[in-house]
Design a protein around this motif. Structure first.
Motif: not given
Ligand SMILES: *Cc1c(COP(=O)(O)O)cnc(C)c1O
Length: 367
Positions: A40, A44, A203, A217, A219-220, A351
């Motif tokens: 998203k 990042y 993460s 899932r 992300g960061v 972030y």
């Molecule tokens: C942003 C988000 C993630 C990823 O989170 P991180 O802390 O960046 O790993 C996973 N699931 C949902 C629902 C999110 O909004």
């Protein structure tokens, strides 16, 4: 828009090889689960059109974005991926999910009903995720609503429940009691939806095996920022270098910049670089006292910022960095300065630094 190096104030280098290594490192943390990627906010800040295919080449098959528009951009870059849209349905755009082969994350009873009705009208059992709230209180059905939805059995739904998910509120703080409660609630919830794959780990959750379920899932962590407090991040993915545009000598007692907020404690050499808060280099990262504020590396020496961050410029106290001339390179992120260091100086999190990375930089992608 691609800005050439000789017209940009700074160069942002994005290491797609590091991104791929971080992906593999996270996947290894959950050998029984599939590792997805959250991309998203333009992955990042690093660019979804580059990050998506790089992650797909590293083995990623499932992606999460926040907006439909992001999902459409990713669909063009990753034709075979499963793409979930986290922020749920926005009425008018519901047919875009079918048209672009995107999967909504249904986060309320209204979302569930609207998508079920759409599938019935379309005569197609389209895939979607069901998001259940286990303690975040942001999006998601509550547990009672989820139980009601599950009662007739997953097969009775007008859409295909391709994923059951929930989101952590504070898994980055080791040992927080809410995390254990969320893990328990999600495990119970899965019993209501037999055969539906589950996903809980962000993460931070990748470091908590009890939260892995079928799909992680992160992300960061992919982008090289800290994901568990007190623990080192994975490999840095972004670096920010800027040439010095001017060096000036400032006599002891003189001030630098807006608000005259920094006073030279001695005769000082000040280097100016063409990066500012309009580039996402946050104003709060400035320094009035040589101690707080983000560091910059000049001639291998860590130097403090001098005064406030302007919209398009920052001043750096290079008095201790030896000879510094116009055109010399200054590193603002990289060479031991992490996005988390800049974030900490600005009173925020990695972030926000990543997702704010400016649009005026020359962007260079390396492998
Ligand atoms: C942003 C988000 C993630 C990823 O989170 P991180 O802390 O960046 O790993 C996973 N699931 C949902 C629902 C999110 O909004």
């Amino acid at each position: 828009m691609m800005i050439p190096e000789n017209e940009a104030g700074a160069t942002l280098t994005i290491d797609l090889g590091a991104l791929q290594r971080n992906y593999r490192a996270l996947a290894t943390m959950g050998p029984k689960a599939q590792c997805a990627a959250v991309v998203k906010a333009d992955a990042y800040g690093i660019g979804i059109e580059k990050a998506g295919p790089a992650l797909a080449r590293a083995g990623c098959r499932t992606f999460f974005v926040a907006h439909i528009s992001e999902g459409k951009r990713l669909r063009a870059a990753a034709p075979d991926a499963a793409i979930y849209v986290l922020n749920g349905l926005f009425g008018e755009a519901i047919d875009t999910y079918a048209a672009s082969d995107l999967r909504p994350v249904l986060g309320s009873r209204e979302d569930v009903e609207a998508f079920a009705a759409f599938c019935e009208t379309a005569g197609r059992r389209l895939p979607a995720a069901i998001h259940v709230d286990t303690g975040m209180n942001r999006l998601g059905l509550d547990l009672a609503e989820a139980a009601l939805l599950a009662e007739p059995g997953p097969a009775a739904l007008a859409f295909e429940p391709a994923l059951l998910m929930s989101h952590f509120a504070c898994a980055d703080e080791a040992g927080h009691p809410l995390t254990a409660r969320q893990i328990d609630r999600f495990a119970q919830l899965r019993g209501l939806f037999p055969g539906v794959p589950g996903s809980l780990a962000n993460s931070a959750g990748c470091a908590l095996p009890a939260s892995h379920h079928d799909i992680m899932r992160p992300g960061v962590a992919l982008y090289g920022a800290r994901f568990v407090s007190g623990r080192d991040p994975l490999e840095p993915v972004v670096r920010l270098d800027a040439p010095v545009v001017q060096v000036r000598s400032v006599a002891k007692g003189q001030t630098v910049g807006y608000g005259a907020a920094w006073t030279a404690p001695r005769t000082s050499h000040i280097a100016i670089v063409s990066v500012g808060y309009a580039d996402g280099y946050l104003r709060q990262a400035g320094s009035t006292d040589r101690k707080t504020g983000a560091p910059a590396r000049v001639n291998g020496v860590l130097c403090p910022l001098a005064g406030r961050v302007s919209m398009d410029l920052i001043a750096i106290d290079v008095t201790d960095a030896g000879q510094v001339a116009k055109g010399d390179a200054v590193t603002l992120i990289g060479d031991g300065i992490g996005v988390d260091d800049v974030a900490e100086a600005a009173g925020t999190i990695g972030y926000e630094i990543l997702t704010g990375l400016g649009r005026r930089y020359h962007r260079r992608y390396v492998d």
